[in-house]
Structure formats: C-alpha cells, structure tokens
Design a protein around this motif. Structure first.
Motif, PDB file in Angstrom:
ATOM      1  N   LEU A   1       0.838  -1.208   0.000  1.00 41.41           N
ATOM      2  CA  LEU A   1       0.000   0.000   0.000  1.00 41.41           C
ATOM      3  C   LEU A   1       0.870   1.253   0.000  1.00 41.41           C
ATOM      4  CD1 LEU A   1      -2.706   1.530   0.256  1.00 41.41           C
ATOM      5  CD2 LEU A   1      -2.541   1.204   2.736  1.00 41.41           C
ATOM      6  N   LEU A   2       1.909   1.268   0.820  1.00 43.02           N
ATOM      7  CA  LEU A   2       2.794   2.435   0.919  1.00 43.02           C
ATOM      8  C   LEU A   2       3.398   2.805  -0.429  1.00 43.02           C
ATOM      9  CD1 LEU A   2       4.796   1.953   4.244  1.00 43.02           C
ATOM     10  CD2 LEU A   2       3.409   3.928   3.623  1.00 43.02           C
ATOM     11  N   PHE A   3       3.777   1.794  -1.213  1.00 43.81           N
ATOM     12  CA  PHE A   3       4.475   2.055  -2.466  1.00 43.81           C
ATOM     13  C   PHE A   3       3.588   1.876  -3.701  1.00 43.81           C
ATOM     14  CE2 PHE A   3       7.844   0.726   0.532  1.00 43.81           C
ATOM     15  CZ  PHE A   3       8.489   1.944   0.612  1.00 43.81           C
TER      16      PHE A   3
ATOM     17  N   GLN B   1       0.289   2.960  -6.334  1.00 37.90           N
ATOM     18  CA  GLN B   1      -0.177   4.179  -6.998  1.00 37.90           C
ATOM     19  C   GLN B   1      -1.541   4.612  -6.466  1.00 37.90           C
ATOM     20  OE1 GLN B   1       1.639   5.934  -9.221  1.00 37.90           O
ATOM     21  NE2 GLN B   1       3.296   4.478  -8.875  1.00 37.90           N
ATOM     22  N   THR B   2      -1.927   4.088  -5.306  1.00 35.28           N
ATOM     23  CA  THR B   2      -3.202   4.473  -4.684  1.00 35.28           C
ATOM     24  C   THR B   2      -3.235   5.981  -4.438  1.00 35.28           C
ATOM     25  OG1 THR B   2      -3.251   2.330  -3.555  1.00 35.28           O
ATOM     26  CG2 THR B   2      -4.732   4.042  -2.719  1.00 35.28           C
ATOM     27  N   PRO B   3      -4.354   6.654  -4.743  1.00 37.61           N
ATOM     28  CA  PRO B   3      -4.457   8.095  -4.479  1.00 37.61           C
ATOM     29  C   PRO B   3      -4.082   8.414  -3.045  1.00 37.61           C
ATOM     30  CG  PRO B   3      -6.343   7.360  -5.752  1.00 37.61           C
ATOM     31  CD  PRO B   3      -5.572   6.124  -5.386  1.00 37.61           C
ATOM     32  N   ARG B   4      -3.384   9.538  -2.843  1.00 35.08           N
ATOM     33  CA  ARG B   4      -2.788   9.826  -1.541  1.00 35.08           C
ATOM     34  C   ARG B   4      -3.777   9.844  -0.389  1.00 35.08           C
ATOM     35  NH1 ARG B   4      -0.163  15.100  -3.499  1.00 35.08           N
ATOM     36  NH2 ARG B   4      -0.454  13.944  -5.414  1.00 35.08           N
ATOM     37  N   GLU B   5      -4.946  10.462  -0.572  1.00 31.15           N
ATOM     38  CA  GLU B   5      -5.913  10.545   0.524  1.00 31.15           C
ATOM     39  C   GLU B   5      -6.437   9.166   0.901  1.00 31.15           C
ATOM     40  OE1 GLU B   5      -6.315  13.123   2.369  1.00 31.15           O
ATOM     41  OE2 GLU B   5      -4.951  14.254   1.069  1.00 31.15           O
ATOM     42  N   THR B   6      -6.680   8.342  -0.133  1.00 30.64           N
ATOM     43  CA  THR B   6      -7.125   6.967   0.114  1.00 30.64           C
ATOM     44  C   THR B   6      -6.032   6.185   0.830  1.00 30.64           C
ATOM     45  OG1 THR B   6      -8.478   7.027  -1.884  1.00 30.64           O
ATOM     46  CG2 THR B   6      -7.972   4.857  -0.978  1.00 30.64           C
ATOM     47  N   LYS B   7      -4.787   6.400   0.389  1.00 33.02           N
ATOM     48  CA  LYS B   7      -3.649   5.704   0.995  1.00 33.02           C
ATOM     49  C   LYS B   7      -3.510   6.062   2.469  1.00 33.02           C
ATOM     50  CE  LYS B   7       0.072   5.278  -1.429  1.00 33.02           C
ATOM     51  NZ  LYS B   7       1.355   5.524  -2.137  1.00 33.02           N
TER      52      LYS B   7
ATOM     53  N   LYS C   1      -5.769   7.256   4.467  1.00 29.39           N
ATOM     54  CA  LYS C   1      -6.929   6.777   5.215  1.00 29.39           C
ATOM     55  C   LYS C   1      -6.797   5.288   5.529  1.00 29.39           C
ATOM     56  CE  LYS C   1     -11.996   6.613   5.081  1.00 29.39           C
ATOM     57  NZ  LYS C   1     -13.205   6.915   4.284  1.00 29.39           N
ATOM     58  N   LYS C   2      -6.347   4.501   4.550  1.00 31.64           N
ATOM     59  CA  LYS C   2      -6.171   3.062   4.762  1.00 31.64           C
ATOM     60  C   LYS C   2      -5.060   2.794   5.776  1.00 31.64           C
ATOM     61  CE  LYS C   2      -7.927   1.084   0.457  1.00 31.64           C
ATOM     62  NZ  LYS C   2      -7.601   0.231  -0.718  1.00 31.64           N
TER      63      LYS C   2
ATOM     64  N   ASP D   1      -6.677   0.750   8.564  1.00 30.53           N
ATOM     65  CA  ASP D   1      -6.374  -0.681   8.444  1.00 30.53           C
ATOM     66  C   ASP D   1      -5.111  -1.094   9.188  1.00 30.53           C
ATOM     67  OD1 ASP D   1      -8.575  -0.653   6.832  1.00 30.53           O
ATOM     68  OD2 ASP D   1      -7.491  -0.917   4.945  1.00 30.53           O
ATOM     69  N   TYR D   2      -4.174  -0.134   9.368  1.00 21.52           N
ATOM     70  CA  TYR D   2      -2.888  -0.505   9.951  1.00 21.52           C
ATOM     71  C   TYR D   2      -2.523   0.331  11.186  1.00 21.52           C
ATOM     72  CZ  TYR D   2      -2.697  -2.834   5.468  1.00 21.52           C
ATOM     73  OH  TYR D   2      -2.994  -3.617   4.381  1.00 21.52           O
ATOM     74  N   ASP D   3      -3.496   1.107  11.689  1.00 15.41           N
ATOM     75  CA  ASP D   3      -3.323   1.877  12.930  1.00 15.41           C
ATOM     76  C   ASP D   3      -2.135   2.836  12.881  1.00 15.41           C
ATOM     77  OD1 ASP D   3      -5.502   0.521  14.115  1.00 15.41           O
ATOM     78  OD2 ASP D   3      -4.189  -1.180  14.556  1.00 15.41           O
ATOM     79  N   PHE D   4      -1.898   3.418  11.709  1.00 19.61           N
ATOM     80  CA  PHE D   4      -0.825   4.396  11.576  1.00 19.61           C
ATOM     81  C   PHE D   4      -1.247   5.730  12.169  1.00 19.61           C
ATOM     82  CE2 PHE D   4       1.813   1.813   9.023  1.00 19.61           C
ATOM     83  CZ  PHE D   4       3.011   2.483   8.832  1.00 19.61           C
TER      84      PHE D   4
END
Length: 351
Positions: A225-227, A229-235, A237-238, A242-245
């Motif tokens: 997910l980090l690397f 091409q997911t749109p930044r806001e979606t990235k 948010k996930k 999803d990963y408690d960041f």
C-alpha cells in the motif's frame, strides 16, 4: 533521524526524469525509516520482538541513519557530512537505512540494516541478491571491531540483521524469507550446540502489480500500500484505519511528496516515450517517402530511355547505374507497355 549523502554527483549528471526518480527513491527510504514502519518490520523479522506490540517496539528503535542520493532536493535536516562506510570503491558499503535496536527486557542490542531493492533479477543485477546480502551481513559483523568490542571480547558482538525489501515479486509470490546459519551434526552426539544467532538476514518480497489481491500477510499488505499508486488521501486513510498508523507531519509529507513525484515521473515518462515514438515514426515515414521518390524517379528515367529505343546496358550506362539495378525496372516497364503507367510499374516492383 540522521540523513547521509551518498558520495556521488547525481544531481549534476542526471536529467530531469533521472532526478525525479532518485528523489522518489529517497522519499521511499525516508518512509521505510519511519519508526512505525520499522517497528512492523522488526516484529515480523526479529525473533526476540515477535511477541511484542508495535507500540512496545517503537521506543526500542534507536535513531536511524538514512543514506540519500539527492538530499538537497528533499530539504532534509540533520544531514551528516561523514564519509565512513559510504564509498564502495574503498571496500565500504552504502547502506540505505541503519539503526540500533534495543531489547529492554533482555538488555540486548541489535544492529539492523534495511535495503530497498527494485529488482532481484540476475540478468539485470549481474549477481544473486543473497550473495550481496551475505557481504553486507559480514561487513556489519566485522565493522564492530573496536566499536562494540575490543581485543578478543567476541562475546560482545551484537546480533545483526540485513533486511531486503524486494519489489519485483510475481503476482502470487509475496513472501518473507529468513536466512541465517545453523549447525548440522554430521557425526556423533553432542549436548553442546553452537549458537549462530548473531548472523541474520531476511527478504521481504512485495509486488508492484496493481491487479494483485491484498496480501494475507499484514506487513506485506502495508508495504504494498505504501508504495502503490493508490491516491494519496485513500492511501493515508487506509494506513490509519487498516494498519493503525499515526500520520505524523513528516510521514504525511513523505507520502504526499512521493505521490507527487510518481505522478510527475509518470507524466514525464509518457511525454518522453511519446516524443521518442513520434521521432521514430517521422524518421520511418521520411525514409519511406525518400525511398519511394527515388524509385519513382528512376522508373520515370528508364521509361523515357525505353521509348527512345535504348536497351538495358545502354540505360544503365547513361544513368550511371549497374545493370542489376536497372534490369527489374526495365522488365516491369516493358510489361506495362505501351502505356507505361509508372504507378503500376512501381506497384509491380514492390510485390
């Protein structure tokens, strides 16, 4: 976090696309060096930390040193000007990320190295990645002399881990592989067994394939997910949901900047490819047009000579061409007599 510049002149020698690629790679290292990312890698790879939570591991991570290619383009702080361990021609190594790791309950110190590797193909690298890892591990052990231990105090050696994140994995091959030494009894029985836990390596194989299903391994899924091409806001948010960041200002800035660079890099590559294709097509069309004009000019001259009663040898001599060049044109023209349609003659010769 301490940043160190690689001893190169990349910013002076690379074109704009090359600079953006180097800048994107540097941001990727900064993201990997975030304590939240490092803690998740440590939990999955370092045996002594497997039962600890990410929150418990973060305080155990010492200050990372990150080696960057173009730090002047990232406006980073805490840039080290030291050159130790960064000149490969002197037998030293350029580490992407290095940091000490402390296990409070066991009063243990670990030395960790993390490398981001885009390709593991021998055809491209000209070597096997596990051999390079072995060299890095060996250097991390030998460089402890007079730093972690002196004289013959070998029991003061610290365990080392060299962890490689490889990004060219097949769609169904996401995996984590741990490497190390183990003792194998080849004769007899022995209560004593040597401990080789000082030497450790791991390869985390992640995929760039956007069509691949989310990995069942949480660390790999997070890295992909980090690397991606997911749109930044979606990235972002996930990562949070999803990963408690916890999206710190520095982490959020790196993610944003890397997304910006990826978008720009993609646009520049597309533009460069378009220019190259246009140039190739134009060149090909020009060659074809030039060839056609040249051949049609020759046909016209041969037809005029034939009408004047010249034979092949005479026409070749007068046009200063070989008989072999003139013969097919001559024969095609005769077949087109008495009209001598030059377009039809040209089509005959092309068949």
């Amino acid at each position: 976090m301490i940043y160190r510049k690689v001893n190169t002149n990349l910013s002076e020698t690379l074109d704009e696309i090359g600079l953006q690629k180097a800048k994107r790679d540097d941001y990727a290292k900064c993201i990997l060096a975030d304590p939240q990312v490092l803690a998740r890698i440590v939990k999955n790879v370092v045996t002594e930390f497997e039962q600890m939570s990410v929150e418990e591991i973060v305080p155990c991570i010492g200050e990372p040193t990150v080696t960057l290619s173009v730090p002047e383009l990232l406006s980073v702080k805490n840039l080290s000007v030291g050159t130790e361990d960064i000149e490969e021609e002197n037998g030293k190594i350029v580490y992407d990320i290095r940091f000490p790791l402390y296990h409070k309950e066991k009063t243990m110190k670990f030395l960790i190295n993390i490398e981001a590797q885009k390709s593991t193909k021998v055809s491209k690298l000209k070597y096997h990645i596990e051999n390079r890892m072995t060299y890095y591990i060996s250097r991390m052990i030998s460089s402890q002399k007079n730093v972690e231990f002196i004289n013959s105090s070998y029991d003061d050696l610290k365990p080392v881990y060299s962890i490689w994140i490889c990004m060219d994995t097949g769609k169904e091959e996401d995996s984590i592989i741990k490497l190390g030494l183990e003792a194998n009894m080849i004769y007899g029985e022995s209560i004593w067994k040597p401990d080789f836990s000082l030497i450790n390596g791991a390869i985390i194989r992640i995929r760039e394939n956007a069509d691949a299903e989310v990995s069942k391994n949480k660390l790999i899924a997070m890295l992909e997910l980090l690397f991606s091409q997911t749109p930044r806001e979606t990235k972002k948010k996930k990562l949070e949901e999803d990963y408690d960041f916890v999206m710190s200002t520095e982490m959020e800035g790196c993610v944003d900047d890397m997304c910006n660079i990826s978008d720009l890099f993609e646009e520049q590559v597309t533009e460069r490819v378009t220019e190259r294709v246009t140039e190739e097509v134009t060149e090909r069309v020009t060659e074809e047009v030039t060839e056609r004009v040249t051949e049609q000019t020759l046909i016209s001259k041969v037809v005029k000579k034939i009408k004047r009663g010249k034979n092949v040898a005479e026409i070749a001599d007068e046009l200063e061409e070989t008989v072999e060049t003139i013969t097919p044109v001559y024969e095609a023209a005769l077949k087109a007599a008495p009209d001598y349609d030059e377009a039809a003659i040209y089509e005959t010769l092309k068949k």
